[in-house]
Enzyme design. Sequence first.
Site, PDB file in Angstrom:
ATOM      1  N   ASP A   8     -15.426 -19.001  15.776  1.00 14.03           N
ATOM      2  CA  ASP A   8     -15.182 -18.295  14.523  1.00 14.03           C
ATOM      3  C   ASP A   8     -13.713 -17.889  14.530  1.00 14.03           C
ATOM      4  OD1 ASP A   8     -14.994 -16.620  12.330  1.00 14.03           O
ATOM      5  OD2 ASP A   8     -16.304 -15.060  13.146  1.00 14.03           O
ATOM      6  N   GLU A 175     -18.607 -20.686   6.987  1.00 18.60           N
ATOM      7  CA  GLU A 175     -19.048 -19.488   7.701  1.00 18.60           C
ATOM      8  C   GLU A 175     -20.432 -19.005   7.251  1.00 18.60           C
ATOM      9  OE1 GLU A 175     -15.726 -16.973   7.026  1.00 18.60           O
ATOM     10  OE2 GLU A 175     -14.439 -18.025   8.442  1.00 18.60           O
TER      11      GLU A 175
END
Length: 622
Positions: A8, A175
């Site tokens: 991430d 995401e």
Amino acid sequence: MSKVVGIDLGTTNSLVAFVAGGQPAVIADESGDALLPSIVSVDEANTVYVGREAQRRLLTDAARTVYSVKRFMGRGIEDVKDEERWFPFKVSGEAGGVVHLHLGEREFTPPEISGFILRELKRRAEAFFAREGDFDPEVAAAVITVPAYFNDAQRTATRDAGRLAGLEVLRIINEPTAACLAYGLDKRREGIVAVYDLGGGTFDISILKVQEGVFQVLATNGDTHLGGDDIDRLLVQIVAGDLGLDPATQADAVQAVRKAVIQAKWDLSEFDETHIEVAGVPGRAESYRRHITRAEFESLVAPIVARTLEPCRRALEDAGLSASQVDEAVLVGGSTRIPMVRREVERLFGRRPHTDLNPDEVVAIGAAVQADILVSGRREMLLLDVTPLSLGIETMGGIVSKIILRNSTIPASGSEMFTTFVDSQTAVDIHILQGEREMASDNRSLGRFKLRGIPPMPAGLPRIQVRFQIDANGILSVSAHELRTGIAQTIEVKPSYGLTDEEVERMLIESFEHAQEDVDARMLIEVRNEAETIIGATEKTLRRPDFVEIAASQLTPSETALIHAALADLKQSMGAPDRNVIQVKTAALNQATQHLAEVMMNWSVQAALAGRTADEVAAKGR
């Protein structure tokens, strides 16, 4: 076999995760911290610092320190001109070109800065695997997440950053989709899920249909320039105004203010009131202190929270659904810890948001799940993502002809037939665009190329087929084919804000040249990280509204004084070049706060048990 991880790459913090034995987990550093601040700093000796040490340098050498680089990825100078004055580093760039970030005498592109962050995550993962006794700890590939509303230029910039970090980017996934994968690992429920993702610099909303392990994105919307940074900036502007600070000439002081307001924002997610406190402000004999309540804070940030709700409504409309048809709302991103955000999301969807997983970690976990699916060949989960914006080409009169419409499931392809408008025309310019507007000038230019070698023919006779293909990463390639002659050309679109292969090679060589300097600084950084962790925990306890009451009843005045003295002593030593000095001061603070830690633990237990019978406690334990 080389390891594959999920990453991430966040605006505020970044994380790396992996799957072992079917279970995903984030990877912490040597001091147990899973979050890596997405901050990069370069000192006068050209040593590159990433993470906590770079974060500390924001207060001492702000002009050489970059944060929130994700907001610059795949963007031009015109896109960031309204906010660049609030950044301590200089930003430059030519129209249509890559933004350059100036750290002292050196210049970096946003993918290069992001590459430093990714390289540190790669090192962290390899160090973890080595500690676990793995004989081949190398991490060679990764799945990297991006906001769902990232356009082609931003996705390409992210892939470039991966290359610079020495990683093969197996897949770039959205995401919110990663978050849904993370939750889907344990819950194979059917229904409609809304993933609301409010991070440090970006916001997006995705509406997904979940059915028997298949995650299909029905619609996505958002804003790649909206997030917690904007909330921080509102608070910074107030305090900087009180102090008369000029961001252009007092960058270090402004960063001290920024650190203080971020801490206050975090406090207000737990408490109804707190203080913004800034020490050592130039021109002031005493610290700045401002009382702020949660009500005041919510009044200030209400317009920003409201800006996130309209994309949610548009996404529902695109999906052909009403809010009442959403079965579950999932919150992602550190900014979703703000109570007002949770209330507004609950009000919009009519149900309490799902927060089972840590909102900071859920995206990295989902990326690790996707990485595991790719390398293991398991197909229990199928991911059907969408492209967030329409893609097309410019035609006669500056009009856009859309070839792939927004919210099309990817991988995707589309084609359209065109011809010439001038007799004997032997070449055709193909101008590739992304956006929803009708005129080419109102959309984002992704690139141009020329189809040459068309035999001279009357206007309208050539048959030119333009075909768009989007791969599973959301990266676009375009081909043009003249059907009568067979002449063809295919390119992978290099956006205006992308890097050339030569630039990538130069940056890789520079990273090797400075590698030794980075290694030499690491041990000192790790000691400082450990010290900062105990400083943060101690300061958080001292800021508690009930601390005075607790201290008065449980600690002696000498104990309290010793804690404050040891804390000040450790903070004073943080800039010391000798790590042994910091280690000694850290041990002293640990010793001074040992009784305090016991007191706080007992106090928390007593508060949790207040008003409950022994039978209730026993039942809860079962």
